[in-house]
Design a protein around this motif. Structure first.
Motif, PDB file in Angstrom:
ATOM      1  N   CYS A 194      -8.687   5.345   3.078  1.00  0.00           N
ATOM      2  CA  CYS A 194      -8.445   4.113   2.932  1.00  0.00           C
ATOM      3  C   CYS A 194      -8.047   4.230   1.656  1.00  0.00           C
ATOM      4  O   CYS A 194      -7.854   3.518   0.687  1.00  0.00           O
ATOM      5  CB  CYS A 194      -8.960   3.442   3.489  1.00  0.00           C
ATOM      6  SG  CYS A 194      -8.953   2.870   5.550  1.00  0.00           S
ATOM      7  N   TYR A 195      -9.240   4.571   1.153  1.00  0.00           N
ATOM      8  CA  TYR A 195      -9.511   4.405  -0.444  1.00  0.00           C
ATOM      9  C   TYR A 195      -8.633   5.198  -1.419  1.00  0.00           C
ATOM     10  O   TYR A 195      -8.182   4.919  -2.429  1.00  0.00           O
ATOM     11  CB  TYR A 195     -10.844   5.707  -0.885  1.00  0.00           C
ATOM     12  CG  TYR A 195     -11.291   4.474  -2.360  1.00  0.00           C
ATOM     13  CD1 TYR A 195     -11.421   3.621  -2.875  1.00  0.00           C
ATOM     14  CD2 TYR A 195     -11.217   5.756  -4.092  1.00  0.00           C
ATOM     15  CE1 TYR A 195     -12.087   2.708  -4.516  1.00  0.00           C
ATOM     16  CE2 TYR A 195     -11.256   6.012  -5.126  1.00  0.00           C
ATOM     17  CZ  TYR A 195     -12.112   4.363  -5.405  1.00  0.00           C
ATOM     18  OH  TYR A 195     -12.166   3.953  -7.029  1.00  0.00           O
ATOM     19  N   GLY A 196      -8.487   6.116  -0.749  1.00  0.00           N
ATOM     20  CA  GLY A 196      -7.322   6.900  -1.394  1.00  0.00           C
ATOM     21  C   GLY A 196      -5.941   6.549  -0.994  1.00  0.00           C
ATOM     22  O   GLY A 196      -5.522   6.157  -2.179  1.00  0.00           O
ATOM     23  N   LYS A 197      -5.328   5.527   0.049  1.00  0.00           N
ATOM     24  CA  LYS A 197      -4.174   5.105  -0.117  1.00  0.00           C
ATOM     25  C   LYS A 197      -4.146   4.286  -1.473  1.00  0.00           C
ATOM     26  O   LYS A 197      -3.166   3.186  -1.745  1.00  0.00           O
ATOM     27  CB  LYS A 197      -3.987   4.507   1.266  1.00  0.00           C
ATOM     28  CG  LYS A 197      -2.646   3.642   1.567  1.00  0.00           C
ATOM     29  CD  LYS A 197      -1.448   3.538   1.465  1.00  0.00           C
ATOM     30  CE  LYS A 197      -1.025   4.672   2.148  1.00  0.00           C
ATOM     31  NZ  LYS A 197       0.076   5.081   2.164  1.00  0.00           N
ATOM     32  N   TYR A 198      -5.716   3.145  -0.919  1.00  0.00           N
ATOM     33  CA  TYR A 198      -6.188   1.980  -2.308  1.00  0.00           C
ATOM     34  C   TYR A 198      -5.710   2.188  -4.268  1.00  0.00           C
ATOM     35  O   TYR A 198      -5.096   1.436  -4.464  1.00  0.00           O
ATOM     36  CB  TYR A 198      -6.930   1.634  -1.737  1.00  0.00           C
ATOM     37  CG  TYR A 198      -7.356   0.763  -2.590  1.00  0.00           C
ATOM     38  CD1 TYR A 198      -7.558  -0.715  -2.964  1.00  0.00           C
ATOM     39  CD2 TYR A 198      -8.811   0.792  -4.011  1.00  0.00           C
ATOM     40  CE1 TYR A 198      -7.700  -1.731  -3.802  1.00  0.00           C
ATOM     41  CE2 TYR A 198      -9.404   0.496  -5.019  1.00  0.00           C
ATOM     42  CZ  TYR A 198      -8.504  -1.053  -4.785  1.00  0.00           C
ATOM     43  OH  TYR A 198      -9.262  -2.526  -6.031  1.00  0.00           O
TER      44      TYR A 198
END
Length: 354
Positions: A194-198
Motif C-alpha cells: 500500500c505504501y509503495g502504491k501511495y
C-alpha cells in the motif's frame, strides 16, 4: 431416422444463429463504449512502463468499466486470467466439499482457509484491474483492496504449510512462533504494498517495487519454509504424491516473481505488448498455476499425513488459526483505511495547488 437427423440439424442451426447474435447483443448493450487512449492521456501513475496504448479513459460511468470486461484494452487479460482462476478454484472447492467435511472436521479448516483466501485474492485482483481506472481515488482504493487479498492469501499459504506440510523437527523449533510471525509478516506485506502504491507518484519505479517485493519475499520465505524442508529431503520421502505439486507451486511462484519484477517482454518490444504479452499478464498466469498446485498439494497432505499432523497439533489449534486469519483481515482493513486517508489528503492538496 432421417426425420430425427433433420430435427437435430435444425436445432443446431438455430443454436448457431443465436450464437452469431451475441456480438450484436453486446454492442447494443454498450452502444457508446469509448475507445482506448494512449499513455499520454492518463495520469502518470496509471501508466505501465513500455505499454503505450490500450488505456481506458477516466471518469466514465460504472457500467462502462463493468462492460469493459468484454472490451479489448491493456487490462483485459489481467482481468480474465484471474477471473478464470477464481472460477477454477471455486470448481475445485465444490469438488472437495463432496468428500471433505469442512464443517465438522477441524483438521480441514486450514485447507478451507487456503481455498477461501485463494478465491478472495483472485476476486480482489479482478476488481482492481477492472474498476481501478475509473478515477484517481478508485485506482488507489481498489489496488489497496488487491493488496489485502495478497496478504490474506499469504496467511492462507502459511497455515496449510505449517499444519499439513511441516516435518516434526521443524515443527518442534517453530511451534509457538510460526503462525504469529506469519500473521505479522502478512500485515507488513500489505502495508509495504500500500505504501509503495501511495508513493508511486514521487518515487522511482524500482524503489516502489522494492517496497512491495521485500516484505512479500520475507513472508514467502517464512511461510513456505516447511515445504522447502520437505523438498530438500525429497530422496528420503519415498513415494509421496504431494511433493511433485509442492515442487510445482514453488517453480510457478518463482516464475511469477520474475515477471512481476522484470518488465519483459515489453521492455524488449516497447509498444508491441500493449494488449497481449505483458509481464503482468504472465505474472497472473504463473501465480494462478502456483495456487492450483498448492491446493492440490495441500489436499494430498491433508489425506496422506493425517496421522502426523493430528499428533503435532493440539486440540483447538485449528480454531485458533481461523481466529488469526480473521485478525489478519481486520488489521489489513485498518491499514487500508489509514492509507486511503493519506491518499485523499494527497489528492486534495494536489487539486488545491492547481
Amino acid at each position: 431416422m432421417a426425420t430425427i437427423v433433420m430435427e437435430r440439424i435444425g436445432r443446431l442451426f438455430i443454436s448457431l444463429q443465436q450464437l452469431r447474435q451475441v456480438p450484436r447483443m453486446l454492442t447494443e448493450a454498450a452502444p457508446s463504449m469509448p475507445g482506448t487512449v494512449r499513455d499520454s492521456e492518463v495520469p502518470c501513475y496509471f501508466r505501465e512502463r513500455y505499454v503505450h496504448a490500450g488505456y481506458r479513459p477516466l471518469h466514465q460511468n460504472w457500467r462502462y468499466y463493468f462492460l469493459s470486461l468484454f472490451q479489448r484494452h491493456n487490462e483485459t487479460l489481467n482481468i480474465w486470467t484471474h477471473l478464470l482462476g477464481f472460477l477454477a478454484i471455486l470448481m475445485r472447492f465444490c469438488q472437495l466439499a463432496e468428500t471433505v467435511d469442512f464443517v465438522r472436521d477441524p483438521h480441514s479448516w486450514p485447507l478451507l482457509i487456503l481455498l477461501l483466501s485463494s478465491m478472495n485474492y483472485m476476486a480482489c485482483s479482478v476488481v482492481a484491474h477492472m474498476l481501478g481506472t475509473k478515477s484517481e481515488v478508485c485506482h488507489y482504493v481498489f489496488f489497496f483492496l488487491d493488496y489485502v487479498g495478497v496478504a490474506q492469501y499469504q496467511y492462507g499459504s502459511a497455515v496449510v504449510h505449517f499444519y499439513y506440510a511441516v516435518e516434526e523437527n521443524w515443527h518442534r523449533q517453530v511451534q509457538g512462533i510460526f503462525m504469529p510471525a506469519a500473521t505479522v509478516l502478512s500485515c507488513l506485506s500489505c502495508l509495504g504494498c500500500c505504501y509503495g502504491k501511495y508513493r508511486n507518484h514521487s518515487l522511482p519505479p524500482w524503489v516502489r517495487k522494492l517496497g512491495q517485493v521485500v516484505p512479500s519475499a520475507v513472508a514467502y520465505s517464512w511461510d513456505t519454509s516447511p515445504v522447502f524442508q520437505r523438498l530438500f529431503s525429497w530422496s528420503a520421502a519415498g513415494d509421496d504424491p504431494a511433493l511433485i505439486f509442492h515442487f510445482g507451486q514453488v517453480a510457478f511462484f518463482l516464475s511469477s516473481v520474475f515477471f512481476f519484477t522484470h518488465p519483459v517482454p515489453e521492455r524488449w518490444f516497447p509498444g508491441c505488448c500493449d494488449f497481449v504479452g505483458q509481464s503482468h499478464q504472465l505474472f497472473h498466469v504463473f501465480l494462478m498455476f502456483c495456487t492450483l498446485s498448492q491446493i492440490q498439494a495441500s489436499h494430498l497432505d491433508y489425506l496422506g499425513r493425517r496421522t502426523l499432523y493430528s499428533r503435532l497439533h493440539r486440540s483447538g489449534e485449528a480454531a485458533l488459526f481461523v481466529g488469526m486469519y480473521v485478525i489478519t483481515l481486520v488489521v489489513c482493513a485498518f491499514i487500508v483505511a489509514f492509507m486511503i486517508r493519506k491518499v485523499k489528503h494527497l489528492l486534495d492538496c494536489k487539486h488545491k495547488s492547481k
